[in-house]
Design a protein around this motif. Structure first.
Motif, PDB file in Angstrom:
ATOM      1  N   GLU A   1      -7.229   7.312   1.448  1.00  0.00           N
ATOM      2  CA  GLU A   1      -8.256   6.583   2.194  1.00  0.00           C
ATOM      3  C   GLU A   1      -8.599   7.306   3.491  1.00  0.00           C
ATOM      4  N   GLN A   2      -7.579   7.767   4.206  1.00  0.00           N
ATOM      5  CA  GLN A   2      -7.817   8.473   5.464  1.00  0.00           C
ATOM      6  C   GLN A   2      -8.511   9.810   5.219  1.00  0.00           C
TER       7      GLN A   2
ATOM      8  N   VAL B   1       0.867  -1.172   0.000  1.00  0.00           N
ATOM      9  CA  VAL B   1       0.000   0.000   0.000  1.00  0.00           C
ATOM     10  C   VAL B   1       0.900   1.217   0.000  1.00  0.00           C
ATOM     11  N   THR B   2       0.701   2.062  -0.991  1.00  0.00           N
ATOM     12  CA  THR B   2       1.533   3.258  -1.076  1.00  0.00           C
ATOM     13  C   THR B   2       1.048   4.295  -0.073  1.00  0.00           C
ATOM     14  N   THR B   3       1.915   5.221   0.214  1.00  0.00           N
ATOM     15  CA  THR B   3       1.559   6.310   1.122  1.00  0.00           C
ATOM     16  C   THR B   3       0.402   7.113   0.556  1.00  0.00           C
TER      17      THR B   3
ATOM     18  N   GLN C   1      -2.045   6.077  -1.389  1.00  0.00           N
ATOM     19  CA  GLN C   1      -3.292   5.341  -1.210  1.00  0.00           C
ATOM     20  C   GLN C   1      -3.786   5.426   0.229  1.00  0.00           C
ATOM     21  N   TYR C   2      -2.876   5.307   1.173  1.00  0.00           N
ATOM     22  CA  TYR C   2      -3.245   5.367   2.582  1.00  0.00           C
ATOM     23  C   TYR C   2      -3.779   6.753   2.943  1.00  0.00           C
ATOM     24  N   VAL C   3      -3.090   7.787   2.507  1.00  0.00           N
ATOM     25  CA  VAL C   3      -3.510   9.155   2.818  1.00  0.00           C
ATOM     26  C   VAL C   3      -4.859   9.439   2.172  1.00  0.00           C
TER      27      VAL C   3
END
Length: 118
Positions: free
Chosen positions: A38-39, A30-32, A34-36
């Motif tokens: 999503e959040q 999971v790339t940064t 994608q995570y950011v």
């Protein structure tokens, strides 16, 4: 002899069947970004929900003939991309005392659009 052959066969069967019974774990990177993203979507959805729960927004929705509970359900059903589009303009508004009124007007317009044109 029969007992040891039976025991060996059952052990071999157990060893062969065991991998099929245990679910395998799967992982993906999971790339940064994608995570950011999503959040940020979770945060934006919370902002929309919080705004729709404010009494003045609920009063305006009722005034325009929109059920506030239905509006909340519509926001919950939005995709992450739609939530990002809706909240993009909210975060670009100028800071100051008039932001709550501007935010309210924008949200009411968006919700009316969602309820009647979707």
């Amino acid at each position: 002899m029969k007992k040891s052959l039976l025991l060996t066969a059952s052990m071999a069967a157990a060893v062969l069947v065991q991998p099929a019974l245990i679910p395998s774990a799967q992982a993906d990177i999971v790339t940064t970004h994608q995570y950011v993203q999503e959040q940020q979507s979770v945060l934006n959805r919370a902002v929309l929900t919080e705004q729709l729960q404010r009494q003045e927004v609920r009063d305006l929705l009722v005034q325009y003939g929109v059920d506030p509970d239905e509006a909340l359900l519509r926001v919950a059903a939005l995709s992450d991309e739609e939530v990002m589009e809706l909240t993009a303009s909210i975060h670009e508004l100028p800071a100051g005392a008039g932001i709550s009124i501007s935010t309210t007007v924008i949200l009411v317009g968006i919700i009316i659009w969602l309820v009647f044109f979707r």
